[in-house]
Design a protein around this motif. Structure first.
Motif, PDB file in Angstrom:
ATOM      1  N   VAL A   1       0.802  -1.225   0.000  1.00 57.41           N
ATOM      2  CA  VAL A   1       0.000   0.000   0.000  1.00 57.41           C
ATOM      3  C   VAL A   1       0.838   1.280   0.000  1.00 57.41           C
ATOM      4  O   VAL A   1       0.339   2.335  -0.411  1.00 57.41           O
ATOM      5  CB  VAL A   1      -0.969   0.021   1.201  1.00 57.41           C
ATOM      6  N   VAL A   2       2.103   1.228   0.440  1.00 60.89           N
ATOM      7  CA  VAL A   2       2.873   2.483   0.548  1.00 60.89           C
ATOM      8  C   VAL A   2       3.911   2.652  -0.560  1.00 60.89           C
ATOM      9  O   VAL A   2       4.406   3.762  -0.762  1.00 60.89           O
ATOM     10  CB  VAL A   2       3.573   2.608   1.913  1.00 60.89           C
ATOM     11  N   PHE A   3       4.254   1.589  -1.278  1.00 61.03           N
ATOM     12  CA  PHE A   3       5.301   1.713  -2.292  1.00 61.03           C
ATOM     13  C   PHE A   3       4.734   2.439  -3.511  1.00 61.03           C
ATOM     14  O   PHE A   3       3.844   1.926  -4.192  1.00 61.03           O
ATOM     15  CB  PHE A   3       5.822   0.340  -2.699  1.00 61.03           C
ATOM     16  N   GLU A   4       5.271   3.633  -3.786  1.00 66.30           N
ATOM     17  CA  GLU A   4       4.810   4.448  -4.904  1.00 66.30           C
ATOM     18  C   GLU A   4       5.929   4.636  -5.929  1.00 66.30           C
ATOM     19  O   GLU A   4       7.066   4.215  -5.719  1.00 66.30           O
ATOM     20  CB  GLU A   4       4.313   5.809  -4.406  1.00 66.30           C
ATOM     21  N   ASN A   5       5.583   5.311  -7.014  1.00 66.94           N
ATOM     22  CA  ASN A   5       6.526   5.454  -8.126  1.00 66.94           C
ATOM     23  C   ASN A   5       7.669   6.400  -7.799  1.00 66.94           C
ATOM     24  O   ASN A   5       8.801   6.191  -8.226  1.00 66.94           O
ATOM     25  CB  ASN A   5       5.778   5.955  -9.366  1.00 66.94           C
ATOM     26  N   THR A   6       7.390   7.480  -7.044  1.00 64.37           N
ATOM     27  CA  THR A   6       8.415   8.469  -6.732  1.00 64.37           C
ATOM     28  C   THR A   6       8.856   8.341  -5.282  1.00 64.37           C
ATOM     29  O   THR A   6       8.143   7.790  -4.437  1.00 64.37           O
ATOM     30  CB  THR A   6       7.896   9.892  -6.978  1.00 64.37           C
ATOM     31  N   VAL A   7      10.034   8.894  -5.000  1.00 66.86           N
ATOM     32  CA  VAL A   7      10.584   8.840  -3.644  1.00 66.86           C
ATOM     33  C   VAL A   7       9.696   9.630  -2.690  1.00 66.86           C
ATOM     34  O   VAL A   7       9.383   9.183  -1.580  1.00 66.86           O
ATOM     35  CB  VAL A   7      12.024   9.388  -3.638  1.00 66.86           C
ATOM     36  N   GLY A   8       9.279  10.831  -3.099  1.00 64.09           N
ATOM     37  CA  GLY A   8       8.472  11.673  -2.233  1.00 64.09           C
ATOM     38  C   GLY A   8       7.148  11.032  -1.871  1.00 64.09           C
ATOM     39  O   GLY A   8       6.719  11.089  -0.709  1.00 64.09           O
TER      40      GLY A   8
ATOM     41  N   SER B   1       4.675   6.412   3.749  1.00 66.04           N
ATOM     42  CA  SER B   1       5.314   5.623   4.796  1.00 66.04           C
ATOM     43  C   SER B   1       5.258   6.338   6.137  1.00 66.04           C
ATOM     44  O   SER B   1       4.870   5.746   7.157  1.00 66.04           O
ATOM     45  CB  SER B   1       6.776   5.338   4.414  1.00 66.04           C
ATOM     46  N   LEU B   2       5.639   7.609   6.154  1.00 60.47           N
ATOM     47  CA  LEU B   2       5.614   8.357   7.412  1.00 60.47           C
ATOM     48  C   LEU B   2       4.186   8.545   7.910  1.00 60.47           C
ATOM     49  O   LEU B   2       3.928   8.494   9.123  1.00 60.47           O
ATOM     50  CB  LEU B   2       6.308   9.707   7.225  1.00 60.47           C
ATOM     51  N   ASN B   3       3.250   8.778   6.999  1.00 61.50           N
ATOM     52  CA  ASN B   3       1.856   8.893   7.407  1.00 61.50           C
ATOM     53  C   ASN B   3       1.367   7.596   8.042  1.00 61.50           C
ATOM     54  O   ASN B   3       0.649   7.617   9.054  1.00 61.50           O
ATOM     55  CB  ASN B   3       0.981   9.240   6.200  1.00 61.50           C
ATOM     56  N   ARG B   4       1.764   6.470   7.477  1.00 61.04           N
ATOM     57  CA  ARG B   4       1.327   5.182   8.023  1.00 61.04           C
ATOM     58  C   ARG B   4       1.961   4.914   9.379  1.00 61.04           C
ATOM     59  O   ARG B   4       1.294   4.449  10.308  1.00 61.04           O
ATOM     60  CB  ARG B   4       1.665   4.053   7.043  1.00 61.04           C
ATOM     61  N   VAL B   5       3.253   5.217   9.508  1.00 63.89           N
ATOM     62  CA  VAL B   5       3.939   4.969  10.783  1.00 63.89           C
ATOM     63  C   VAL B   5       3.367   5.851  11.883  1.00 63.89           C
ATOM     64  O   VAL B   5       2.998   5.368  12.970  1.00 63.89           O
ATOM     65  CB  VAL B   5       5.451   5.193  10.626  1.00 63.89           C
TER      66      VAL B   5
ATOM     67  N   ILE C   1       9.038  -1.999   9.839  1.00 60.63           N
ATOM     68  CA  ILE C   1       9.925  -2.800   8.977  1.00 60.63           C
ATOM     69  C   ILE C   1       9.539  -2.625   7.511  1.00 60.63           C
ATOM     70  O   ILE C   1      10.397  -2.408   6.637  1.00 60.63           O
ATOM     71  CB  ILE C   1       9.848  -4.282   9.393  1.00 60.63           C
ATOM     72  N   GLY C   2       8.246  -2.707   7.204  1.00 59.00           N
ATOM     73  CA  GLY C   2       7.796  -2.571   5.817  1.00 59.00           C
ATOM     74  C   GLY C   2       8.069  -1.194   5.239  1.00 59.00           C
ATOM     75  O   GLY C   2       8.557  -1.063   4.107  1.00 59.00           O
ATOM     76  N   THR C   3       7.773  -0.142   6.002  1.00 61.29           N
ATOM     77  CA  THR C   3       8.000   1.215   5.500  1.00 61.29           C
ATOM     78  C   THR C   3       9.486   1.520   5.340  1.00 61.29           C
ATOM     79  O   THR C   3       9.888   2.177   4.375  1.00 61.29           O
ATOM     80  CB  THR C   3       7.351   2.240   6.441  1.00 61.29           C
ATOM     81  N   SER C   4      10.304   1.061   6.273  1.00 58.68           N
ATOM     82  CA  SER C   4      11.760   1.288   6.158  1.00 58.68           C
ATOM     83  C   SER C   4      12.316   0.619   4.917  1.00 58.68           C
ATOM     84  O   SER C   4      13.149   1.202   4.195  1.00 58.68           O
ATOM     85  CB  SER C   4      12.469   0.765   7.410  1.00 58.68           C
ATOM     86  N   LEU C   5      11.875  -0.594   4.645  1.00 55.44           N
ATOM     87  CA  LEU C   5      12.344  -1.293   3.448  1.00 55.44           C
ATOM     88  C   LEU C   5      11.921  -0.552   2.186  1.00 55.44           C
ATOM     89  O   LEU C   5      12.706  -0.403   1.233  1.00 55.44           O
ATOM     90  CB  LEU C   5      11.793  -2.719   3.446  1.00 55.44           C
ATOM     91  N   CYS C   6      10.678  -0.053   2.161  1.00 55.56           N
ATOM     92  CA  CYS C   6      10.205   0.685   0.987  1.00 55.56           C
ATOM     93  C   CYS C   6      11.038   1.940   0.754  1.00 55.56           C
ATOM     94  O   CYS C   6      11.409   2.251  -0.383  1.00 55.56           O
ATOM     95  CB  CYS C   6       8.735   1.061   1.167  1.00 55.56           C
ATOM     96  N   ILE C   7      11.328   2.685   1.822  1.00 52.21           N
ATOM     97  CA  ILE C   7      12.098   3.925   1.687  1.00 52.21           C
ATOM     98  C   ILE C   7      13.506   3.630   1.195  1.00 52.21           C
ATOM     99  O   ILE C   7      14.037   4.327   0.314  1.00 52.21           O
ATOM    100  CB  ILE C   7      12.124   4.677   3.030  1.00 52.21           C
ATOM    101  N   LEU C   8      14.138   2.586   1.733  1.00 50.59           N
ATOM    102  CA  LEU C   8      15.500   2.256   1.312  1.00 50.59           C
ATOM    103  C   LEU C   8      15.542   1.832  -0.154  1.00 50.59           C
ATOM    104  O   LEU C   8      16.427   2.258  -0.911  1.00 50.59           O
ATOM    105  CB  LEU C   8      16.052   1.147   2.203  1.00 50.59           C
ATOM    106  N   VAL C   9      14.587   1.007  -0.576  1.00 52.68           N
ATOM    107  CA  VAL C   9      14.592   0.526  -1.961  1.00 52.68           C
ATOM    108  C   VAL C   9      14.328   1.672  -2.926  1.00 52.68           C
ATOM    109  O   VAL C   9      15.005   1.813  -3.956  1.00 52.68           O
ATOM    110  CB  VAL C   9      13.554  -0.594  -2.131  1.00 52.68           C
TER     111      VAL C   9
END
Length: 498
Positions: A107-114, A120-124, A214-222
Motif C-alpha cells: 500500500v505504501v510503495f509508490e513510483n516516486t521517492v516523495g 510511509s511516514l503517514n502510516r507509521v 519494517i515494511g515502510t523502512s524497506l520501501c524507503i530504502l529501496v
C-alpha cells in the motif's frame, strides 16, 4: 423441375423455376457446426484482444523504462519482506503479524521517492498515535468496570473517528496527511474494539507497529537507493516540457492562421499534436500540485536542497495556464467561420509572425532556465525584442483604419453607398483585429511567466553561466597563482643568497 449438377467441390442441387432461372439448394449447417464456428470466432477475438493489450503494454514500457524498473523494485521489496513470514526465526520475532509488513509494502510503495516517504511516514505516525491512544482508552475502560467498559470504548471510537474524519476535509491536512488520518481511524478502531476481547493488547499493538516500521523502512530504502525517481525532478521536467509545448503551439497557431488559401503544402503544416500542445498545460494542474506536495517530503538531493521553493513551480504553472487560455482562443480563430479578407491578413502577417517568433523564443529561453537551473544571459534582450515587436504590431493596428477608409465622395448620391461599404469593411476586419489583440495579450502574459521564473531563480539561487565558468576555472587559476607565488619565493631566496 430439379436436376443435379457436378461442381468442383462435390454435388450441388439446383431448382429450375418457371421463368427459366435456377436456384441452388444449400443444406443448413447443423448445431454442432454453428457452435464450432462461433467458438472459433470467440477464441480468435480473445487472442486478438490479448495481443493488442500486450503490444500496448510493450509500448508503455519502451516509452518509459522507469515504469518497468518500478515494477521490479516492488517485486524485490515484497520478496525481501516475505522472508519474515517464511523464515522461522524472523517469524517468531514478529509473531503472526508478519503479514502486516507485506500489506504495508503493497500500500505504501509508490513510483516516486516523495510519494513513498509521504505514505510511509503517514502510516507509521498514524499507526503509532492510534496505537497509543487505543491502549490508553483500553486502560481507562478496563478500570471503569465491565458495565462501563463497552460504553467508554464505543464513545471513544465515535469521537476520535468523527474528529479524524472531519480533519480530512481541511485542505492543508488533506494535502499532506490524508492517508495518515485514514490509517489513524482504521488502527484506532481495530485496536480499541479488539482490545475488548483480547487480553495481550499491548503485545499485539507492539508487533503490528514493528512490522509496519519494517515494511515502510524497506520501501524507503529501496525507492531511494535503487534507481530513484524524485518527484521534484519530475516536476521540474514537466514544467520545462510544458513550456516547450506552449511555445510550439503558439508558433503553430500563427503559422496556420496566415496560411493564405492553402499556399502552404500539407507537408509544411504543423501537425495537430504540435498545435494542441497547449492542452497539456491546461490539464497538468493536478499533476503539478501532487508532485509539489510529494517533493516537500524528499530529502536534499542533487541540486535541490531542503528549502527549495517548490511552491514557486505552482505559480509558474498558473502563469503558463493563463497564457495557454489565450493560445486556445487563438486556435479557435483558425476554425472560425468569419475570416478576414486576404489583404488585411497580408498587411498584418509579417508583424504577427514576428511577435509570435519573439514570444516563443522567450518561452523557450525560460524553459531552458528551468531545465538547466542556470540564469539566462539573453532573457532581457529577448524580452525587449518581444516588446518592440508588440509596439510595431500596435502601430500597424492604428494604421489599419486608413487602409479600410473609403475614397473621397465626389457625388452626394454615392454617400450612402460608401457608408455601407465602410461598415462592411469594418465587420470583415474584426477577426484579424481580434487575432492581433490576442497576440498582444499573450505577450503580456509571457512577461508574467518570465517574472515568476526570475523569482524562482532568485529563491533557488540559480547561478549564471559566467559564474559556472568562473567556478570551473577556479582550480586552474589557483594553480597558476600558486605557481607564480612559488617562483617569486625562489627568486627572493636567490636574491638573499647574492
Amino acid at each position: 423441375m430439379a436436376h443435379q449438377e457436378k461442381a468442383r467441390s462435390g454435388v450441388e442441387w439446383r431448382i429450375t423455376l418457371g421463368d427459366g432461372s435456377s436456384k441452388s439448394l444449400v443444406p443448413d449447417a447443423g448445431p454442432i457446426s454453428r457452435i464450432w464456428i462461433g467458438l472459433k470466432g470467440l477464441i480468435a477475438g480473445l487472442v486478438l484482444k490479448v495481443w493488442k493489450f500486450l503490444m500496448r503494454a510493450w509500448d508503455i514500457g519502451v516509452d518509459d523504462p522507469r515504469k518497468v524498473i518500478h515494477c521490479l523494485k516492488v517485486g524485490m521489496a515484497l520478496t525481501v519482506v516475505s522472508l519474515f513470514y517464511f523464515m522461522r526465526p524472523l517469524y517468531k520475532g514478529v509473531g503472526g503479524n508478519a503479514m502486516w509488513a507485506i500489506m504495508t509494502v503493497v500500500v505504501v510503495f509508490e513510483n516516486t521517492v516523495g510519494a513513498t516517504i509521504c505514505k510511509s511516514l503517514n502510516r507509521v505516525f498514524g499507526t503509532t498515535l492510534a496505537g497509543f491512544l487505543a491502549f490508553g482508552v483500553h486502560w481507562v475502560a478496563s478500570q471503569s468496570g465491565q458495565e462501563f467498559e463497552p460504553l467508554i470504548t464505543g464513545a471513544s471510537v465515535f469521537l476520535l473517528a468523527s474528529t479524524a474524519t472531519f480533519s480530512r476535509f481541511i485542505p492543508s491536512v488533506k494535502a499532506r496527511f490524508d492517508y495518515g488520518a485514514m490509517i489513524f481511524i482504521l488502527t484506532f478502531s481495530l485496536v480499541t474494539v479488539s482490545g475488548y476481547r483480547v487480553d495481550k493488547l499491548f503485545d499485539m499493538a507492539h508487533q503490528r507497529i514493528s512490522t509496519i516500521i519494517i515494511g515502510t523502512s524497506l520501501c524507503i530504502l529501496v525507492t531511494m537507493f535503487i534507481c530513484p525517481i524524485w518527484a521534484g525532478e519530475e516536476l521540474r521536467i514537466l514544467i520545462s516540457r510544458n513550456m516547450d509545448k506552449l511555445a510550439n503551439s503558439l508558433d503553430g497557431c500563427v503559422d496556420e492562421h496566415f496560411n493564405y488559401n492553402g499556399e502552404l503544402k500539407d507537408s509544411d503544416k504543423q501537425p495537430d499534436k504540435k498545435l494542441l500542445g497547449y492542452k497539456c498545460v491546461l490539464s497538468s494542474k493536478a499533476t503539478e500540485e501532487s508532485m509539489a506536495t510529494f517533493a516537500r517530503w524528499e530529502p536534499a538531493h542533487g541540486r535541490f536542497n531542503f528549502k527549495h521553493p517548490w511552491q514557486q513551480y505552482l505559480k509558474i504553472g498558473a502563469s503558463m495556464r493563463s497564457c495557454a487560455y489565450c493560445v486556445e482562443a487563438l486556435n479557435r480563430c483558425i476554425d472560425s467561420e468569419n475570416q478576414a479578407p486576404e489583404f488585411t491578413k497580408k498587411h498584418l502577417s509579417n508583424i504577427c509572425l514576428k511577435v509570435s517568433s519573439n514570444s516563443s523564443s522567450v518561452i523557450k529561453e525560460v524553459a531552458k532556465t528551468i531545465k538547466t537551473m542556470k540564469r539566462s544571459p539573453s532573457i532581457d534582450f529577448l524580452v525587449e525584442e518581444m516588446r518592440s515587436a508588440v509596439q510595431d504590431l500596435q502601430k500597424e493596428l492604428n494604421f489599419l483604419p486608413k487602409l479600410l477608409s473609403p475614397p473621397e465622395v465626389l457625388h452626394p448620391e454615392r454617400k450612402e453607398t460608401e457608408e455601407t461599404t465602410s461598415t462592411t469593411h469594418l465587420l470583415e476586419v474584426i477577426p484579424v483585429v481580434t487575432f492581433a489583440s490576442l497576440m498582444i495579450e499573450i505577450s503580456s502574459r509571457i512577461q508574467a511567466i518570465v517574472e515568476t521564473v526570475e523569482e524562482l531563480a532568485e529563491l533557488a539561487e540559480f547561478k549564471g553561466e559566467a559564474q559556472e565558468k568562473a567556478k570551473q576555472n577556479q582550480p586552474n587559476t589557483n594553480r597558476i597563482l600558486a605557481s607564480q607565488l612559488n617562483d617569486d619565493q625562489q627568486t627572493m631566496k636567490a636574491l638573499e643568497r647574492v
